[in-house]
Structure formats: C-alpha cells, structure tokens
Design a protein around this motif. Structure first.
Motif, PDB file in Angstrom:
ATOM      1  N   GLU A  65     -12.582 -13.438  11.207  1.00 21.08           N
ATOM      2  CA  GLU A  65     -11.580 -13.968  10.758  1.00 21.08           C
ATOM      3  C   GLU A  65     -10.303 -13.345  10.827  1.00 21.08           C
ATOM      4  O   GLU A  65      -8.957 -14.124  11.214  1.00 21.08           O
ATOM      5  CB  GLU A  65     -12.279 -15.184  10.144  1.00 21.08           C
ATOM      6  CG  GLU A  65     -13.616 -15.929  10.995  1.00 21.08           C
ATOM      7  CD  GLU A  65     -13.884 -17.089  10.114  1.00 21.08           C
ATOM      8  OE1 GLU A  65     -14.897 -16.186   8.628  1.00 21.08           O
ATOM      9  OE2 GLU A  65     -13.385 -17.261   9.288  1.00 21.08           O
ATOM     10  N   GLU A  66     -10.210 -12.419   9.613  1.00 17.39           N
ATOM     11  CA  GLU A  66      -8.728 -12.174   9.818  1.00 17.39           C
ATOM     12  C   GLU A  66      -8.441 -10.471  10.057  1.00 17.39           C
ATOM     13  O   GLU A  66     -10.002  -9.655   8.966  1.00 17.39           O
ATOM     14  CB  GLU A  66      -7.963 -12.945   8.158  1.00 17.39           C
ATOM     15  CG  GLU A  66      -8.510 -14.482   8.371  1.00 17.39           C
ATOM     16  CD  GLU A  66      -7.807 -14.322   7.076  1.00 17.39           C
ATOM     17  OE1 GLU A  66      -7.709 -13.689   6.043  1.00 17.39           O
ATOM     18  OE2 GLU A  66      -7.849 -15.830   6.461  1.00 17.39           O
ATOM     19  N   VAL A  67      -7.498 -10.337  10.575  1.00 16.10           N
ATOM     20  CA  VAL A  67      -7.533  -8.368  10.385  1.00 16.10           C
ATOM     21  C   VAL A  67      -6.121  -8.341   9.509  1.00 16.10           C
ATOM     22  O   VAL A  67      -5.200  -8.875   9.680  1.00 16.10           O
ATOM     23  CB  VAL A  67      -7.160  -7.936  11.899  1.00 16.10           C
ATOM     24  CG1 VAL A  67      -6.458  -6.349  12.417  1.00 16.10           C
ATOM     25  CG2 VAL A  67      -8.877  -7.660  12.798  1.00 16.10           C
ATOM     26  N   TYR A  68      -6.082  -7.554   7.904  1.00 14.89           N
ATOM     27  CA  TYR A  68      -4.898  -6.926   7.815  1.00 14.89           C
ATOM     28  C   TYR A  68      -5.190  -5.392   8.719  1.00 14.89           C
ATOM     29  O   TYR A  68      -5.118  -4.245   7.777  1.00 14.89           O
ATOM     30  CB  TYR A  68      -4.906  -6.995   6.411  1.00 14.89           C
ATOM     31  CG  TYR A  68      -5.700  -8.381   5.797  1.00 14.89           C
ATOM     32  CD1 TYR A  68      -4.256  -9.531   5.634  1.00 14.89           C
ATOM     33  CD2 TYR A  68      -6.367  -8.695   5.947  1.00 14.89           C
ATOM     34  CE1 TYR A  68      -4.119 -10.497   5.254  1.00 14.89           C
ATOM     35  CE2 TYR A  68      -6.640 -10.272   5.143  1.00 14.89           C
ATOM     36  CZ  TYR A  68      -5.883 -11.126   5.200  1.00 14.89           C
ATOM     37  OH  TYR A  68      -5.896 -11.987   5.250  1.00 14.89           O
ATOM     38  N   ASN A  69      -3.441  -5.387   9.069  1.00 15.21           N
ATOM     39  CA  ASN A  69      -3.376  -4.344   9.981  1.00 15.21           C
ATOM     40  C   ASN A  69      -2.837  -3.040   9.187  1.00 15.21           C
ATOM     41  O   ASN A  69      -1.318  -2.582   8.912  1.00 15.21           O
ATOM     42  CB  ASN A  69      -3.124  -3.798  11.048  1.00 15.21           C
ATOM     43  CG  ASN A  69      -2.846  -2.025  11.890  1.00 15.21           C
ATOM     44  OD1 ASN A  69      -3.362  -1.340  11.114  1.00 15.21           O
ATOM     45  ND2 ASN A  69      -1.784  -2.044  12.266  1.00 15.21           N
ATOM     46  N   LEU A  70      -3.378  -2.314   7.527  1.00 12.97           N
ATOM     47  CA  LEU A  70      -2.523  -1.706   6.547  1.00 12.97           C
ATOM     48  C   LEU A  70      -2.262  -0.047   6.814  1.00 12.97           C
ATOM     49  O   LEU A  70      -1.723   0.883   6.792  1.00 12.97           O
ATOM     50  CB  LEU A  70      -2.697  -2.034   5.070  1.00 12.97           C
ATOM     51  CG  LEU A  70      -2.977  -3.125   5.466  1.00 12.97           C
ATOM     52  CD1 LEU A  70      -3.615  -3.125   3.281  1.00 12.97           C
ATOM     53  CD2 LEU A  70      -1.587  -3.949   5.051  1.00 12.97           C
ATOM     54  N   ALA A  71      -3.294   0.358   7.804  1.00 15.04           N
ATOM     55  CA  ALA A  71      -3.566   2.261   8.711  1.00 15.04           C
ATOM     56  C   ALA A  71      -1.736   2.483   9.251  1.00 15.04           C
ATOM     57  O   ALA A  71      -1.341   1.538   9.500  1.00 15.04           O
ATOM     58  CB  ALA A  71      -4.301   1.900   9.395  1.00 15.04           C
ATOM     59  N   ALA A  72      -1.523   3.192   8.124  1.00 14.40           N
ATOM     60  CA  ALA A  72       0.150   3.911   8.961  1.00 14.40           C
ATOM     61  C   ALA A  72      -0.239   5.461   8.514  1.00 14.40           C
ATOM     62  O   ALA A  72      -0.834   6.013   7.463  1.00 14.40           O
ATOM     63  CB  ALA A  72       0.749   2.960   8.223  1.00 14.40           C
ATOM     64  N   GLN A  73       0.233   6.108   9.274  1.00 18.65           N
ATOM     65  CA  GLN A  73       1.505   6.964   8.707  1.00 18.65           C
ATOM     66  C   GLN A  73       2.106   6.785   7.684  1.00 18.65           C
ATOM     67  O   GLN A  73       3.467   6.989   8.914  1.00 18.65           O
ATOM     68  CB  GLN A  73       1.089   8.483   9.779  1.00 18.65           C
ATOM     69  CG  GLN A  73       2.442   9.846   9.317  1.00 18.65           C
ATOM     70  CD  GLN A  73       2.748  10.064   8.165  1.00 18.65           C
ATOM     71  OE1 GLN A  73       2.821  10.209   7.354  1.00 18.65           O
ATOM     72  NE2 GLN A  73       4.869   9.916   8.619  1.00 18.65           N
ATOM     73  N   SER A  74       2.472   6.429   7.006  1.00 21.02           N
ATOM     74  CA  SER A  74       3.699   5.234   5.867  1.00 21.02           C
ATOM     75  C   SER A  74       4.142   6.684   4.890  1.00 21.02           C
ATOM     76  O   SER A  74       4.913   5.593   4.263  1.00 21.02           O
ATOM     77  CB  SER A  74       2.692   5.483   4.763  1.00 21.02           C
ATOM     78  OG  SER A  74       1.717   4.998   4.019  1.00 21.02           O
ATOM     79  N   PHE A  75       4.869   8.030   4.970  1.00 24.91           N
ATOM     80  CA  PHE A  75       5.181   9.065   4.376  1.00 24.91           C
ATOM     81  C   PHE A  75       6.326   8.190   5.225  1.00 24.91           C
ATOM     82  O   PHE A  75       6.570   9.745   6.302  1.00 24.91           O
ATOM     83  CB  PHE A  75       4.532   9.958   3.858  1.00 24.91           C
ATOM     84  CG  PHE A  75       5.361  10.935   3.238  1.00 24.91           C
ATOM     85  CD1 PHE A  75       6.031  10.451   2.301  1.00 24.91           C
ATOM     86  CD2 PHE A  75       5.947  12.293   3.008  1.00 24.91           C
ATOM     87  CE1 PHE A  75       6.495  10.970   1.359  1.00 24.91           C
ATOM     88  CE2 PHE A  75       6.672  13.075   2.459  1.00 24.91           C
ATOM     89  CZ  PHE A  75       7.346  12.733   1.562  1.00 24.91           C
ATOM     90  N   VAL A  76       7.378   8.402   4.993  1.00 23.72           N
ATOM     91  CA  VAL A  76       9.018   8.259   5.990  1.00 23.72           C
ATOM     92  C   VAL A  76       9.364   9.632   5.350  1.00 23.72           C
ATOM     93  O   VAL A  76       9.644  10.318   6.988  1.00 23.72           O
ATOM     94  CB  VAL A  76      10.002   7.240   4.871  1.00 23.72           C
ATOM     95  CG1 VAL A  76      11.049   7.839   5.695  1.00 23.72           C
ATOM     96  CG2 VAL A  76       9.251   6.353   5.146  1.00 23.72           C
ATOM     97  N   GLY A  77       9.359  10.276   4.213  1.00 23.36           N
ATOM     98  CA  GLY A  77       9.640  12.016   4.332  1.00 23.36           C
ATOM     99  C   GLY A  77       9.017  13.135   5.128  1.00 23.36           C
ATOM    100  O   GLY A  77       9.564  14.046   5.893  1.00 23.36           O
ATOM    101  N   GLY A  78       7.747  12.823   5.483  1.00 25.57           N
ATOM    102  CA  GLY A  78       6.816  13.348   6.602  1.00 25.57           C
ATOM    103  C   GLY A  78       7.131  13.544   8.218  1.00 25.57           C
ATOM    104  O   GLY A  78       6.485  13.511   8.874  1.00 25.57           O
TER     105      GLY A  78
END
Ligand code: NAP
Ligand code: GDD
Length: 323
Positions: free
Chosen positions: A76-89
């Motif tokens: 019913e709900e999708v939370y898309n938190l996946a990421a290459q989240s490190f700005v520096g990299g």
C-alpha cells in the motif's frame, strides 16, 4: 488486515528507524535488499527489529527485479530510501549515483504505475538539491534548486519525476525534502558520525587525531528518529504533496566538533583536529537552513531532539560501542 509497506534502503540509517515506526503501527514491513556476499544487518540489529522485517531481493539498477517485487508484494505504501547517498563520493562515482538515485526512481515509479497504481509513494528528496539556492538565508518549498554535486543533480531528476508521475498519471507520490538527519547508526563517512566516533576513540586513547575538511559549512541537523515520522505523515495525508523537513536552526561543522569533544569531557579540541584537504569537495554547499512551516502546519510535524541532545546521543553511543 495489516497495512503493507515496502522500504528500499532498509539497511541504511533511515530504513531501520522507519521500519520500527511502521512495526509499532502494526504494518507488515517488507525491506528491499540488494545482493551482497556479506549482507550487513547491524542497523536493524541495533534497533532490535531484524527478525520482524520480511526481506525481498532487488536492486534499484535492475528494473526487472523491481517489477517482480511490486508484482509479488503490491504494497500500500512504498518508501524509496535507497540511494548512493554520500555526496563526497558522488564525483568519483557519478554514473553509479545517477543510475541508482535517478534512473532507479524512474524504474520504480514505472513499476508502481503499471502494477500497483493505488500504491502511495514517498521519495527521499534532499536539501542538497538547493545547493546554493536560498530565500533570505533559508530554504523552503519555493526556493529554487541549484545543486552542487552529482548526488544533488541526480536527486533533482528524481524529485521532478516524482512530481511528474503525480501530475501525469494521478499517482499518490510525495517528495520529502529532508535536511541532514543523524543518529547513532549514521554511516561512518558522514561528518557527524565521523566526529562522534573519532571523539570517542580519542577519549578512550584509541586514536590521536581527527582529520576533517571544511569546518565552516553549516547544516540544519536533526535526529533521524524524528524525521521518519514526517515521511509516514506525508503518505497519510489526503493529498499528495512535497514538504521541506528540518529543524529551522543550523550549526557549523566546527560547532558540532566543539560540542562533541565537550560531550566527552575534552575542552581543548583544537589539539586533536587536523584539516585535511582530501576531505574538501570540488564544490561545497555552504549553508543549509530549513523553513519547515508547511510540514508544521499541514502535517502537524515537529522535531523533538535538540542539536545538543543529538550530539550527546551520538557521542555516548560511540563511547558505549567502543568500550
Ligand atoms: P544510507 O544510510 O546511505 O542508506 C542508503 C541505502 O540505500 C542503503 O541501505 C543501501 O544499501 C541502499 N542502496 C544503495 N544502492 C542501492 C541499490 N542499487 N539498490 C538497492 N538499494 C541500494 O542513507 P540514509 O541516510 O538512510 O538516507 C535515506 C535516503 O534519504 C537516501 O535516499 C538519501 O539520499 C536521502 N536523504 C538522506 C538525508 C540524511 O541526512 N540522512 C537527508 C536527505 C535525504 P546497502 O546497505 O546494501 O549499501
Ligand atoms: N563527510 C565529511 N567528512 N564531511 C565533511 C568532512 C569530512 O571529513 N569535513 C567537513 N565536512 C563537511 C562537508 O564538506 C559538508 O559541508 C558537511 O561537512 C556535511 O557533510 P556530510 O556529513 O557528508 O553530509 P552532506 O551534507 O554532504 O550530505 C548529507 O545530507 C544530505 C541532506 O542535506 C547526506 O546524508 C545526503 O545523502 C543528504 O541528502
């Protein structure tokens, strides 16, 4: 009947806090994990919820895996938190960052549109999209974007795709434009955790110095446990929309360092900190400060942890972990 939610990025920082919140609300929680030779469940373990999440295999860069998951789970709900989240990299891995953070979002939105169009979708957007943009020294929903890194650029694409699927296909899609949020399970590369871990090691005699980059950058730092509540509230509202989420207060990296050393009982922090150009960025975001009035007004969301409480919580957790 239990509500069902799929969280991508379940093994990161925000995934476990959000999973815990949803489990407390009696959701059935599915967590997307990509293939690893050695998967790391330590953040879910830290919150004691590993056994309560049902894991499904998939990767944001593999469209067919996302289609399979949507077909099988139809959450019913999708939370898309996946990421290459490190700005520096993100300068060194700009293509990967784009594939995961931008194209991956397109794959996921397409899968929802085709297979489960009533699913409500949360996109983990970020204050990094503002970059140099500000409105009289703060950022709100109307502030123009001027991203400063491949990471920021990739997230601007994902932001607009999320808006576009709402406007084109009437999907229930929301952007949470979250400012920096931290916790004892923050990744060790991010500056707050690098500092809390470094300070704890220095305090315990395990390390002699802490090497950092730009101490002048200012961030609006909050506690991740507070911010996942805003994510959930967005999907419970009757209309899909986009919201800035932050504390409304900012501090420099230098202030964070000073407070962290002081929380460990060390007053002469300058003795231990070494400025290392390797940690400076090709283009910096100097100053982020949220104006979260809309989230206060519409979602009735308010952060609880103060800056001082956050720093203390992180240093104490690292001291405990290392002891
Ligand atoms: P994080 O700790 O870096 O977690 C990111 C998660 O994404 C990890 O579990 C990672 O999996 C997963 N992931 C990376 N590449 C993937 C792929 N190709 N397929 C599937 N999963 C993949 O990030 P966070 O701090 O929890 O942040 C959550 C989200 O909010 C991110 O999208 C971030 O960009 C955004 N955001 C964060 C902040 C903040 O201050 N924390 C602020 C604004 C927005 P592995 O564990 O397998 O590596
Ligand atoms: N990581 C790191 N390491 N940052 C340092 C260091 C260091 O040694 N020294 C100074 N900094 C400065 C960075 O230049 C930046 O200005 C600031 O500390 C914060 O860096 P990070 O903690 O790496 O976070 P970020 O602000 O770049 O990005 C985080 O917040 C975004 C939201 O604004 C990430 O969580 C992003 O995924 C998120 O979107």
């Amino acid at each position: 009947m239990k509500k069902t939610a799929l969280i991508t990025g379940i093994l990161g920082q925000d995934g476990p806090y959000l999973a815990r919140l949803l489990l407390e609300k009696d959701y059935k929680v599915y967590g997307l994990v990509r293939r690893y030779s050695n998967p790391n469940f330590s953040n879910l373990d830290f919150l004691g919820i590993t056994d309560r999440v049902e894991f499904v295999d998939g990767d944001m860069t593999d469209e067919s895996s996302l289609i399979n998951v949507l077909k099988n789970v139809r959450p019913e709900e999708v939370y898309n938190l996946a990421a290459q989240s490190f700005v520096g990299g993100s300068w060194d891995q700009a293509k990967l960052t784009t594939e995961v953070n931008a194209v991956g979002v397109l794959y996921l939105l397409n899968a929802i549109k085709s297979l489960s169009p009533l699913t409500k979708y949360y996109q983990a957007s970020t204050s990094e999209m503002f970059g140099l943009g500000n409105t009289n020294g703060y950022q709100d929903e109307a502030t123009p974007f001027h991203p400063r890194s491949p990471y920021g650029v990739s997230k601007v694409y994902a932001y607009w795709m999320t808006v576009n699927f709402r406007e084109s296909y009437r999907l229930f899609t929301c952007n949470g434009i979250l400012f920096n949020h931290e916790s004892p399970i923050r990744g060790i590369q991010f500056v707050t955790r690098k500092i809390s871990d470094g300070v704890a090691r220095i305090k315990l005699g395990l390390k002699k110095e802490l090497r950092l980059g730009n101490l002048d950058a200012k961030r609006d730092w909050g506690f991740a446990g507070d911010y996942v509540k805003a994510m959930h509230l967005m999907l419970q509202h009757d209309q899909p929309d986009d919201y800035v989420v932050g504390t409304g207060e900012n501090h420099s990296v230098r202030e964070f360092v000073e407070k962290a050393f002081s929380a460990a009982g060390i007053s002469d922090w300058k003795k231990y900190v070494v400025i290392d150009p390797r940690y400076k960025r090709p283009a910096e975001v100097p100053d982020l400060k949220a104006k979260p009035d809309k989230a206060h007004r519409v979602l009735k969301w308010q952060p609880e942890a103060s800056f001082d409480a956050l720093v203390k919580m992180m240093v104490e957790a690292d001291l405990q972990r290392l002891q």
